[in-house]
Motif scaffolding. Structure first.
Motif, short mmCIF file in Angstrom:
data_model
loop_
_atom_site.label_atom_id
_atom_site.label_comp_id
_atom_site.label_asym_id
_atom_site.label_seq_id
_atom_site.Cartn_x
_atom_site.Cartn_y
_atom_site.Cartn_z
N PRO A 31 -0.80 82.92 76.99
CA PRO A 31 -1.12 81.59 76.69
C PRO A 31 -2.61 81.37 76.11
N THR A 32 -3.23 82.27 75.81
CA THR A 32 -4.29 82.19 75.00
C THR A 32 -4.69 83.59 73.98
N GLN A 33 -5.30 83.05 72.81
CA GLN A 33 -5.65 83.98 71.92
C GLN A 33 -6.87 84.83 72.03
N PRO A 34 -6.53 86.20 71.83
CA PRO A 34 -7.91 87.03 71.95
C PRO A 34 -9.05 86.24 71.41
N HIS A 35 -10.33 86.59 72.08
CA HIS A 35 -11.14 85.92 71.52
C HIS A 35 -12.11 86.81 70.25
N ARG A 36 -12.38 86.20 69.06
CA ARG A 36 -12.97 87.01 68.07
C ARG A 36 -12.28 88.08 67.83
N TYR A 37 -10.94 88.06 67.31
CA TYR A 37 -10.06 89.21 67.31
C TYR A 37 -9.61 89.25 65.85
N ILE A 38 -9.48 90.41 65.40
CA ILE A 38 -8.91 90.95 64.06
C ILE A 38 -7.57 91.87 64.14
N GLY A 39 -6.45 91.61 63.72
CA GLY A 39 -5.26 92.27 63.72
C GLY A 39 -4.84 92.55 62.34
N ILE A 40 -4.39 93.85 62.15
CA ILE A 40 -3.92 94.24 60.66
C ILE A 40 -2.52 94.70 60.79
N ASN A 41 -1.79 94.00 60.20
CA ASN A 41 -0.43 94.42 59.91
C ASN A 41 -0.01 94.94 58.43
N ARG A 42 0.72 95.74 58.36
CA ARG A 42 1.37 96.02 56.89
C ARG A 42 2.55 94.97 56.71
N TYR A 43 2.56 94.28 55.45
CA TYR A 43 3.40 93.32 55.26
C TYR A 43 4.11 93.78 54.01
N LYS A 44 5.40 94.31 53.92
CA LYS A 44 6.06 94.99 52.68
C LYS A 44 5.06 95.96 52.02
N GLU A 45 4.58 95.84 50.89
CA GLU A 45 3.40 96.97 50.28
C GLU A 45 2.16 96.30 50.62
N GLY A 46 1.99 95.18 51.02
CA GLY A 46 0.40 94.85 51.05
C GLY A 46 0.21 94.73 52.77
N TYR A 47 -0.77 93.86 52.93
CA TYR A 47 -1.31 93.80 54.45
C TYR A 47 -1.68 92.16 54.75
N ILE A 48 -1.30 91.97 55.99
CA ILE A 48 -1.68 90.59 56.34
C ILE A 48 -2.66 90.83 57.46
N ILE A 49 -3.88 90.27 57.46
CA ILE A 49 -4.99 90.53 58.51
C ILE A 49 -5.10 88.95 58.90
N LEU B 106 -3.37 90.42 51.49
CA LEU B 106 -3.85 91.12 50.38
C LEU B 106 -2.64 91.88 49.63
N GLY B 107 -2.21 91.54 48.45
CA GLY B 107 -1.15 92.32 47.86
C GLY B 107 -1.46 93.78 47.57
N PRO B 108 -0.23 94.55 47.30
CA PRO B 108 -0.47 96.07 47.16
C PRO B 108 -1.40 96.32 46.36
N ASN B 109 -1.59 95.86 44.91
CA ASN B 109 -2.35 96.32 43.88
C ASN B 109 -3.70 96.03 44.22
N ILE B 110 -3.89 94.86 44.94
CA ILE B 110 -5.43 94.49 45.47
C ILE B 110 -5.83 95.80 46.29
N VAL B 111 -5.02 96.15 47.34
CA VAL B 111 -5.17 97.09 48.34
C VAL B 111 -5.56 98.58 47.80
N ASP C 24 6.85 95.08 59.94
CA ASP C 24 7.49 94.78 58.75
C ASP C 24 8.80 95.66 58.49
N GLN C 25 8.88 96.55 59.08
CA GLN C 25 10.30 97.56 58.66
C GLN C 25 11.50 96.76 59.33
N ILE C 26 11.81 95.62 59.29
CA ILE C 26 12.87 95.06 59.64
C ILE C 26 13.58 94.03 58.76
N ASP C 27 14.88 94.08 58.27
CA ASP C 27 15.44 93.40 57.54
C ASP C 27 16.50 92.52 57.97
#
Length: 459
Positions: free
Chosen positions: A415-433, A247-252, A398-401
């Motif tokens: 070795p396994t991905q969490p079951h039914r999991y949602i993780g939120i990370n800032r990505y530049k000025e937007g977000y990756i979910i 989700l881009g910054p203006n959308i958020v 995201d604060q690494i260049d």
């Protein structure tokens, strides 16, 4: 013999995180592996905890990190490289930072070498370095993966390492976290255990414990079978997959402004955060085509640091696992469909309110150690689904260049991905979910994303 100190881990490190490793993966235009490796070695030399070796302590009945206080540490980094004649598919990349789109996840092999361990037990058995970096050069980009044992660090600890790496890459001074033979969180937990019970009456105790008892169940054979059956159903029958929404910054900004305005009109309710709103949006999007009577159980994963920092200031930078799981009151998919985004964001904020109190932390610690004996599963059943939420923005991923334009960021659990999991990370000025969900739910998310009203950036 090299002088060392022993840094103990807590039961939180050895409850569920001990079984997995975490890889943070970056896609950039290009990177010089020799510069990256040299910077990583300087980070490890300054923050000696990273040079440590995981080992089991029979005396403490738990895992510890044996940290060298002197000597060369260059061998305490696993650094591997590879090349590929392939091009990374644009479907894996954030190509338009002002828009919104669903991203597919690239292959893990570009970010993590197959020889790197996963569980804290395998790190101890192999005496492997805590820090692993893998670089893959493809035709159109470079992939950088940093892997850590989750039984040693959570997002904050990984963030400290990334912070140091960013400063070393650009020649800026930085202060490494203090390495101590005392584990401050263990002192906090011991203090909670020895303190008088912090409940006013039996009704408060019942309310405090009820959600924990419902959502977190003992790691018994029967509960394991319930969990495995549910995982097989999701992955085989419903073809679950891990993808992400960007989700881009203006959308958020537009979404947050509108939802906060709506929340204010409700009157006497707590203010909601961007994390509350994005959690509500993703949950609604995933279930956009569902309104049956199945019960949805939400478990919000949050940091304990702020709660204890006033009495124990060093808790603010505590690098190991300092999180707790806060189960929210259950509701049905019918109720989820009927709730507005503002109502769901308020529900999430109100559900977290009890977990901001020391009494709740005492209840959580008591239940985790005495009833669950430090090991648990999140409850599943034939007519209920559990979802875990984690706002990873606290890790500053995201604060690494790396000196080259970043085109994507991903997180893997092995070795396994969490079951039914949602993780939120800032990505530049937007977000990756990121989320692990059924393919049908991802089709719903894709439709919701296409229907978003995307504001145009001001010229």
């Amino acid at each position: 013999m090299t002088p060392t100190i022993l840094v103990p881990l807590t039961k939180i490190d050895q409850s569920s995180p001990e079984a997995v490793a975490v890889t943070g993966g970056y896609v950039v235009r290009n990177v010089d592996p020799s510069i990256l490796k040299a910077a990583a070695i300087r980070v490890i030399d300054k923050w000696r905890l990273l040079a440590g070796q995981v080992e089991w302590s029979a005396k403490l009945s738990g895992y510890c990190i044996r940290v060298p206080t002197q000597g060369d540490i260059s061998h305490r980094l696993t650094f591997t490289t590879s090349k590929s004649s392939n091009r990374l598919d644009p479907a894996f990349l954030v190509n338009d930072e002002s828009s919104a789109h669903v991203l597919s996840r690239p292959p893990l092999k570009y970010f993590r070498h197959a020889s790197v361990p996963s569980s804290i037990h395998s790190y101890a058995a192999s005496k492997a370095p805590i820090v692993s970096i893998h670089v893959t050069h493809l035709k159109n980009c470079a992939c950088i993966g940093l892997t850590f044992p989750h039984g040693v660090f959570d997002a904050v600890g990984m963030g400290h390492c990334l912070h140091g790496l960013d400063h070393e890459l650009h020649g800026r001074p930085w202060d490494a976290p203090i390495v101590s033979e005392k584990n401050i969180l263990q002192e906090v937990l011991d203090d909670l255990e020895s303190s008088p019970r912090m409940y006013d009456d039996i009704h408060q105790e019942t309310a405090t414990f009820s959600s924990l008892r419902r959502a977190l169940v003992p790691a018994t054979y029967t509960n394991l079978m319930y969990l495995l059956t549910d995982i097989v159903k999701e992955n085989v029958w419903h073809r679950a997959e891990t993808k992400a929404v960007y989700l881009g910054p203006n959308i958020v900004k537009k979404m947050v402004r509108e939802i906060k305005d709506e929340v204010q009109r409700f009157g006497n309710v707590p203010p909601v955060s961007t994390g509350d709103i994005l959690t509500a949006w993703m949950l609604k999007a995933l279930h956009a085509d569902e309104d049956d009577a199945t019960t949805v159980c939400l478990i919000s994963i949050f940091s304990l640091r702020a709660m204890f920092a006033e009495k124990y200031p060093t808790m603010r930078d505590y690098p190991h696992n300092g999180f707790a799981l806060c189960p929210l009151p259950p509701f049905t998919k019918q109720q989820l469909a009927q709730k507005s985004l503002a109502e769901l964001a308020i529900f999430h904020r109100q559900g977290l309110k009890p977990a901001s109190e020391i009494a709740w932390a005492q209840a959580y610690n008591t239940y985790l150690n005495k009833a669950l004996r430090g090991h648990f599963f999140c409850t599943q059943g034939s007519n209920q689904e559990g979802w875990g939420f984690s706002n990873q923005d606290i890790g500053r991923a995201d604060q690494i260049d790396f000196g080259s334009r970043m085109a994507a960021f991903w997180v893997w659990f092995t070795p396994t991905q969490p079951h039914r999991y949602i993780g939120i990370n800032r990505y530049k000025e937007g977000y990756i979910i990121e989320a692990t969900a059924r393919s049908s739910r991802w089709r719903a998310v894709e439709r919701v994303v296409k229907e978003l009203d995307i504001p145009q950036a001001r010229l």
